[in-house]
Write a protein that holds these residues in place. Sequence first.
Motif, short mmCIF file in Angstrom:
data_model
loop_
_atom_site.label_atom_id
_atom_site.label_comp_id
_atom_site.label_asym_id
_atom_site.label_seq_id
_atom_site.Cartn_x
_atom_site.Cartn_y
_atom_site.Cartn_z
N VAL A 36 92.66 79.83 36.72
CA VAL A 36 93.90 80.21 37.30
C VAL A 36 93.68 79.29 38.28
CG1 VAL A 36 95.72 81.33 37.80
CG2 VAL A 36 94.38 81.79 36.19
N HIS A 37 93.85 78.18 39.24
CA HIS A 37 93.65 77.75 40.34
C HIS A 37 94.77 77.89 41.25
CE1 HIS A 37 90.39 76.22 42.43
NE2 HIS A 37 90.83 74.58 42.08
N ALA A 95 97.10 74.83 36.86
CA ALA A 95 96.44 74.98 38.49
C ALA A 95 97.65 75.33 39.21
CB ALA A 95 96.84 72.95 39.37
N VAL A 96 98.28 76.55 39.91
CA VAL A 96 99.31 76.84 40.49
C VAL A 96 99.39 76.84 42.01
CG1 VAL A 96 100.69 79.10 40.70
CG2 VAL A 96 99.17 79.35 39.34
N VAL A 137 101.43 75.30 36.78
CA VAL A 137 102.95 75.77 37.09
C VAL A 137 103.59 75.59 38.70
CG1 VAL A 137 104.07 78.01 37.63
CG2 VAL A 137 102.21 77.64 36.42
N LEU A 138 104.42 74.09 39.19
CA LEU A 138 104.21 73.32 40.39
C LEU A 138 104.96 74.33 41.31
CD1 LEU A 138 104.34 70.56 41.95
CD2 LEU A 138 106.17 70.52 40.53
N THR A 139 104.15 74.70 42.55
CA THR A 139 105.55 75.23 43.78
C THR A 139 105.94 74.20 45.00
OG1 THR A 139 103.40 76.08 44.97
CG2 THR A 139 104.01 77.67 43.39
N ILE A 140 105.57 73.50 44.98
CA ILE A 140 106.28 72.34 45.72
C ILE A 140 106.17 71.00 45.71
CG2 ILE A 140 103.82 73.06 46.77
CD1 ILE A 140 104.50 71.67 49.30
N PRO A 141 107.80 70.38 45.29
CA PRO A 141 107.45 69.06 45.38
C PRO A 141 107.43 68.07 46.08
CG PRO A 141 109.44 70.34 45.28
CD PRO A 141 108.29 71.15 45.53
#
Length: 390
Positions: A36-37, A95-96, A137-141
Motif C-alpha cells: 500500500v503506497h 497506490a492510494v 484508489v484515486l484521491t485527486i483528479p
Amino acid sequence: MKDFNYYAPTEVVFGRDSESKVGELVRKYQGTKVLVHYGGQSAERSGLLDTVFHSLESNGIDYVKLGGVVPNPRVAKVREGIALCRKEHVDFILAVGGGSVIDSAKAIAIGVPYEGDVWDFYLRKAVATTCLPVATVLTIPAAGSEMSNGSVITNDEGKLKKDYGTDMFRCKFALMNPELTFTLPPYQTACGVVDIMMHTMERYFSHEDDMEVTDGIAESILRTMKEMAFKVLHTPNDYVSRAQIMWAGSLAHNDLTGCGTVGDWSTHRLEHELSGMFDVAHGAGLASIWGSWARAVYKMRPTRFARFAVNVMGVSNNFNSPEQTALAGIEAMERFYHAIDMPISIPELIGRPATEEEILTMARICSENDSYSIGAFKALNMQDMVEIYR
Ligand code: NZQ
Ligand code: ZN
C-alpha cells in the motif's frame, strides 16, 4: 483522420464508498501480498488508509505499507519501495493517492522484477518486459495516471524529470469516489483542472481536422472543466461537480481524446523541465507556459485555434480573420487561468524571472543538447524552446 489502436483495460469503479471494495478487487486480480503506497498526510488524515487496510484485512489479504511519496515523486523513494517489495515478497502494488503516488507505484512495479537500476527505464536504457500488477484508489483528479500508460519520475541528481510508458503500467482497477476529493485545497483543485484540460488540448491541437467525434468529446470535456472549476472552488463539497472533474481526468488521459489525432505534447515536455528545475506543481507549470507556446505555434493552423476559441472559450466569430479569433481564444484561456489563480508566466509561477542560465539549461535538457525537437503541431528546436521560456 489517423488510424488508431485504443486500449483502455482499467476496471473503473466510480461513486460513493467505492474505496471499501478494494479488498474484493485485489482478490479478483489475484493479489496476495500488497504494497500500500501513499503520499504525505492527506490519505491518513481523512481516514482513507484505515478503510483500505480494513477492506484488505476482511478479504484475507496481507499487506505492507510505504508512505512519503512527494509531489514530483523521487526515484529514491521508488528504490526504497523496490527493496521493500523484494524483501516482503509483494505481488501487487496499490497506490492510494494522486498522480505522484500512482507513478511511483508504477515505477516500483517495473523495478521489482528488473535486475538493474529502475532509472534505466526512464533513461531509455532498458525496456520493461514484465511488471507487477498496479491498481489505485484515486484521491485527486489531475494526472490521469489511473488509466494512462505513463509514469513520470524525478531524479534529484541533475534535477531530471523523465517519463516512461508501457501498457503494462495500465492499472488493473481504479476506485474513484468523488467525495474523497472534497478535501483538496483550491490550489491543487485548480492545478488538476489545468492538467485535465491540457491532456485534452495536447491532443486537440492537431493537423487532423476531420475527427468530429473526438473533437466533440474534447470540446465537451474542456467546456465542462471550465464550468466545474468555478463550481468546486466556490463549493468544495459539490459532489456532482467534483464527479465531473474526476471522470474527465480519466477520459482526458486514457487516450480517448486522442483517437484519430496526433498529439503535440510540447507544453508537457517544456513543463517537465520546469518541474525538474523548480519543483513546482505540474498543473501550475503547464498554465504558466501554455500561452507562450500557443502564440509561438498558432500560425501553423489558425483555423484550429479559431475553432478552439469559438467552441471552447466562447469567443465570438465576428473577427476579420481566423488569426484574430485564434489570439482572442488564447487570451481568453489566460484570463481563465488567472480567474482560478493559476500563473500565466514563469515569474508568476516561481515568484521571479528565470535566469538566462536556467532557461538555457532547461532548453538544453529538453532538446537533448540541441539534437532533438519536440511537438507535432509545430516542431520546436532548442532556440524555439528558449524563446517560449523567455
Ligand atoms: O501527499 P499528500 O498529503 O497526499 O498530498 C497531496 C499532494 O501534496 C495532495 N492531495 C492528494 N489528494 C488529496 C490531497 N490533499 C487533500 N485531499 C486529497 N484528497 O495533493 C498534492 C498533489 O498530489 P500529486 O499526486 O502530486 O498530484 P497530481 O495527481 O497532480 O500528480 C502530479 C504528478 O503526476 C505527473 C506530474 O508530472 C506530477 O509528477 N503526471 C503523470 C502523468 C501520467 N502518469 O500519466 C501524466 C501527467 O501529465 C503528469 O505529468
Ligand atoms: Zn499532465
